[in-house]
Design a protein around this motif. Structure first.
Motif, PDB file in Angstrom:
ATOM      1  N   GLY A 157     -39.499 134.933 -34.003  1.00 57.73           N
ATOM      2  CA  GLY A 157     -38.305 135.553 -34.547  1.00 57.73           C
ATOM      3  C   GLY A 157     -37.893 136.791 -33.765  1.00 57.73           C
ATOM      4  N   LEU A 158     -38.842 137.666 -33.484  1.00 57.02           N
ATOM      5  CA  LEU A 158     -38.534 138.896 -32.762  1.00 57.02           C
ATOM      6  C   LEU A 158     -38.133 138.634 -31.313  1.00 57.02           C
ATOM      7  CD1 LEU A 158     -41.258 141.377 -34.082  1.00 57.02           C
ATOM      8  CD2 LEU A 158     -38.816 141.343 -34.607  1.00 57.02           C
ATOM      9  N   PHE A 159     -38.894 137.781 -30.626  1.00 59.29           N
ATOM     10  CA  PHE A 159     -38.607 137.551 -29.212  1.00 59.29           C
ATOM     11  C   PHE A 159     -37.354 136.719 -29.014  1.00 59.29           C
ATOM     12  CE2 PHE A 159     -42.790 139.263 -28.749  1.00 59.29           C
ATOM     13  CZ  PHE A 159     -42.802 139.826 -27.479  1.00 59.29           C
ATOM     14  N   TYR A 160     -37.070 135.816 -29.934  1.00 61.21           N
ATOM     15  CA  TYR A 160     -35.819 135.060 -29.813  1.00 61.21           C
ATOM     16  C   TYR A 160     -34.629 135.964 -30.099  1.00 61.21           C
ATOM     17  CZ  TYR A 160     -32.909 130.897 -29.650  1.00 61.21           C
ATOM     18  OH  TYR A 160     -31.966 129.967 -29.287  1.00 61.21           O
ATOM     19  N   TYR A 161     -34.793 136.910 -31.021  1.00 61.22           N
ATOM     20  CA  TYR A 161     -33.736 137.883 -31.312  1.00 61.22           C
ATOM     21  C   TYR A 161     -33.474 138.794 -30.118  1.00 61.22           C
ATOM     22  CZ  TYR A 161     -32.056 142.432 -32.986  1.00 61.22           C
ATOM     23  OH  TYR A 161     -31.395 143.621 -33.123  1.00 61.22           O
ATOM     24  N   LEU A 162     -34.548 139.305 -29.508  1.00 61.15           N
ATOM     25  CA  LEU A 162     -34.401 140.251 -28.408  1.00 61.15           C
ATOM     26  C   LEU A 162     -33.883 139.592 -27.129  1.00 61.15           C
ATOM     27  CD1 LEU A 162     -37.671 142.335 -28.898  1.00 61.15           C
ATOM     28  CD2 LEU A 162     -35.329 143.098 -29.351  1.00 61.15           C
ATOM     29  N   PHE A 163     -34.456 138.435 -26.772  1.00 57.32           N
ATOM     30  CA  PHE A 163     -34.168 137.827 -25.477  1.00 57.32           C
ATOM     31  C   PHE A 163     -33.711 136.364 -25.562  1.00 57.32           C
ATOM     32  CE2 PHE A 163     -37.916 140.659 -25.040  1.00 57.32           C
ATOM     33  CZ  PHE A 163     -37.305 141.704 -24.361  1.00 57.32           C
ATOM     34  N   GLY A 164     -34.397 135.589 -26.383  1.00 61.25           N
ATOM     35  CA  GLY A 164     -34.255 134.140 -26.333  1.00 61.25           C
ATOM     36  C   GLY A 164     -32.848 133.646 -26.551  1.00 61.25           C
ATOM     37  N   PHE A 165     -32.180 134.138 -27.594  1.00 59.14           N
ATOM     38  CA  PHE A 165     -30.836 133.634 -27.879  1.00 59.14           C
ATOM     39  C   PHE A 165     -29.882 133.963 -26.738  1.00 59.14           C
ATOM     40  CE2 PHE A 165     -26.563 133.777 -29.597  1.00 59.14           C
ATOM     41  CZ  PHE A 165     -26.498 132.586 -30.292  1.00 59.14           C
ATOM     42  N   ALA A 166     -30.018 135.151 -26.168  1.00 57.76           N
ATOM     43  CA  ALA A 166     -29.145 135.541 -25.060  1.00 57.76           C
ATOM     44  C   ALA A 166     -29.365 134.647 -23.848  1.00 57.76           C
ATOM     45  CB  ALA A 166     -29.407 137.003 -24.694  1.00 57.76           C
ATOM     46  N   PHE A 167     -30.620 134.359 -23.521  1.00 58.40           N
ATOM     47  CA  PHE A 167     -30.905 133.468 -22.403  1.00 58.40           C
ATOM     48  C   PHE A 167     -30.366 132.058 -22.654  1.00 58.40           C
ATOM     49  CE2 PHE A 167     -34.863 136.165 -21.311  1.00 58.40           C
ATOM     50  CZ  PHE A 167     -34.096 137.010 -20.514  1.00 58.40           C
ATOM     51  N   ALA A 168     -30.387 131.641 -23.930  1.00 60.04           N
ATOM     52  CA  ALA A 168     -29.989 130.271 -24.263  1.00 60.04           C
ATOM     53  C   ALA A 168     -28.482 130.092 -24.346  1.00 60.04           C
ATOM     54  CB  ALA A 168     -30.637 129.846 -25.580  1.00 60.04           C
ATOM     55  N   PHE A 169     -27.790 131.031 -24.998  1.00 62.65           N
ATOM     56  CA  PHE A 169     -26.370 130.815 -25.299  1.00 62.65           C
ATOM     57  C   PHE A 169     -25.482 131.992 -24.902  1.00 62.65           C
ATOM     58  CE2 PHE A 169     -28.767 128.165 -28.299  1.00 62.65           C
ATOM     59  CZ  PHE A 169     -28.185 126.933 -28.049  1.00 62.65           C
ATOM     60  N   GLY A 170     -25.980 132.871 -24.042  1.00 62.29           N
ATOM     61  CA  GLY A 170     -25.240 134.077 -23.713  1.00 62.29           C
ATOM     62  C   GLY A 170     -24.181 133.950 -22.652  1.00 62.29           C
ATOM     63  N   GLY A 171     -23.908 132.778 -22.181  1.00 62.48           N
ATOM     64  CA  GLY A 171     -22.886 132.609 -21.158  1.00 62.48           C
ATOM     65  C   GLY A 171     -23.408 133.025 -19.789  1.00 62.48           C
TER      66      GLY A 171
END
Length: 498
Positions: free
Chosen positions: A94-108
């Protein structure tokens, strides 16, 4: 999402005649019409986001399924350890996906390889994403980490779990999901200028993105660690180290089955979308229902095939084998669940069962030990699911689920040519290579730093006792209690934990 229908006072004015107040009446009617239209648009957003949130809750419930399946599949002396790792997969992820993971996955991005925006959910919500989408994707990320934990169960240091789970959910998995699920990923089917055979990869809910990633990571972890003590005898023959609770295995399987209805149908992300003219009885809601049916039939087919297949091979009706076969069918259908007919899903499950049986035979031959059969189940059956989709994807369904690109390739056996199959073979290769380089290297470094595997003495005693203060049950496995106390040099005060 449909746009609001607009009303023009200038167009309405002539219809009201030449009365003195016609202009004011036209403006008033249009303002009321616009307000009603906006309410419908708002309701549409609310319905779709509620559907997505509910799907996220279903996928998250799979963590309980993983926990129960893992707990039942290991020996009782390691029950607390494996359940704690499942809890921490969710919390750490939860913490690492919030900090980095989501941005790497769907951040454009500009290169299709990695995302660049939304770190720490900055600029949320936006016209592109709301919080429900983050929650849904986080539940997928921790599912991949949960797969890996099963492969290295019963012999892995606790610190290694924390390190690999953070790395997998914060970097390795998100980059893969960007490639195939982000709108600008280099192999995304949503990209109009697709770089992969003009097709992109149809991995709808993640046979490759989730299951192959988790399975390959587990494969490298288990290979580098080596088998559990006693798993193979001196002659290299496999020795059964059976899990302690078939009840928990069945409970976990049914919980995973239930959660899979959020995993696969939920991957549409919205439901209130018509195919064709508005007002038709046929739309995305129909595709959601069909996806639920194909998911169900693939699992059922795989379970029954495993039941009779294992009966022929071993002479027994084994509930654990059937549960694993069922889950193998689900892992396989996850890629093509939205774009195949129900009859094809039965074929998918039938083949997935034999893929799992074959992978398990190979694992024994090469003295590979995976307590949950996770690499074989998720990696092997997930790979078959990717190939299956490239063979059986139906043109009509592909164009409905992935609209906007004329002449898009579809299943080879359905008359769609070989481009989709070529794209899917590339997917298997690049995921295997990426996970091998990243997770394989990580596990190798942990091994060299002596942070990966516990000692033989700790493994024999059980990780619940040596790492977590005592057994979760009033239980002692494989060694007599007095010998266990002496072997671990427990004082009379310490021995109370036993």
């Amino acid at each position: 999402m449909a746009a609001a229908i607009t009303c023009s006072a200038a167009d309405l004015h002539p219809l009201l005649g030449g009365a003195a107040n016609a202009s004011a009446a036209a403006e008033y009617l249009c303002s009321r019409f616009d307000a009603i239209s906006n309410k419908f648009v708002d309701t549409n957003y609310a319905v779709d986001n509620t559907y997505l949130l509910f799907s996220a809750y279903l996928v998250f419930s799979m963590q309980l399924g993983f926990a129960m399946l893992c707990a039942g599949s290991v020996r009782a002396k390691n029950t607390m350890n494996i359940m704690l790792t499942n809890v921490l997969d969710a919390a750490t992820g939860g913490l690492f996906y919030y900090l980095f993971g989501f941005a790497f996955a769907f951040g454009g991005s500009s290169n299709g390889f990695i995302g660049e925006h939304y770190f720490g959910l900055g600029m949320f919500p936006s016209s592109s994403f709301d919080y429900g989408f983050f929650l849904y994707q986080w539940a997928f990320a921790i599912a991949a980490a949960g797969i890996t934990s099963g492969s290295i169960a019963e012999r892995t240091q606790f610190i290694a779990y924390l390190i690999y789970s953070s790395f997998l959910t914060g970097l390795v998995y998100p980059i893969v999901s960007h490639w195939f699920w982000s709108a600008d990923g280099w192999a995304s089917p949503a990209r109009s200028d697709n770089l992969l055979f003009g097709s992109g990869v149809i991995d709808f809910a993640g046979s490759g993105v989730v299951h192959l990633v988790g399975g390959m990571a587990g494969l490298w972890g288990a290979l580098i660690e080596g088998p559990r003590v006693g798993r193979f005898d001196h002659g290299g023959r496999a020795v059964s180290l059976r899990g302690h609770s078939g009840t928990l295995v069945v409970l976990g399987t049914f919980l995973l089955w239930f959660g899979w209805y959020g995993f696969n149908p939920g991957s549409f992300l919205n439901i209130s979308k018509a195919y064709g003219e508005s007002g038709s009885y046929y739309g995305q809601w129909s595709a959601v229902g069909r996806t639920g049916v194909t998911t169900t039939l693939a699992g059922c087919s795989a379970a029954l095939t495993t039941l009779f297949g294992k009966r022929l091979l071993s002479g027994h009706w084994n509930v654990t084998d059937v549960c694993n076969g069922l889950l193998g069918g689900f892992a396989a259908i996850t890629s093509g669940c939205s774009v195949v007919d129900p009859w094809a899903a039965i074929v998918c499950g039938f083949v997935a069962a034999w893929v799992l049986i074959g992978c398990n035979k190979l694992a024994e031959k090469f003295m590979y030990d995976d307590p949950l059969e996770a690499a074989q189940l998720h990696g092997g059956c997930g790979s078959w699911g990717i190939i299956f989709t490239a063979l059986f994807a139906k043109k009509e369904y592909v164009n409905e689920v992935y609209p906007g690109i004329p002449g898009r390739p579809y299943g080879l056996l359905m008359g769609g040519g070989g481009k989709l199959l070529a794209a899917h073979i590339v997917q298997i290769l690049v995921i295997s290579l990426w996970v091998s380089i990243t997770m394989g290297t990580l596990f190798w470094f942990l091994h060299k730093l002596k942070l990966l595997r516990i000692s033989t003495e700790e493994e024999m005693a059980g990780m619940d006792l040596t790492s977590h203060g005592g057994f979760v049950y009033e239980y002692c496995d494989e060694v007599e209690l007095p010998n266990l106390k002496n072997r671990l040099n427990l004082t009379s005060k310490d021995s109370s934990v036993i």
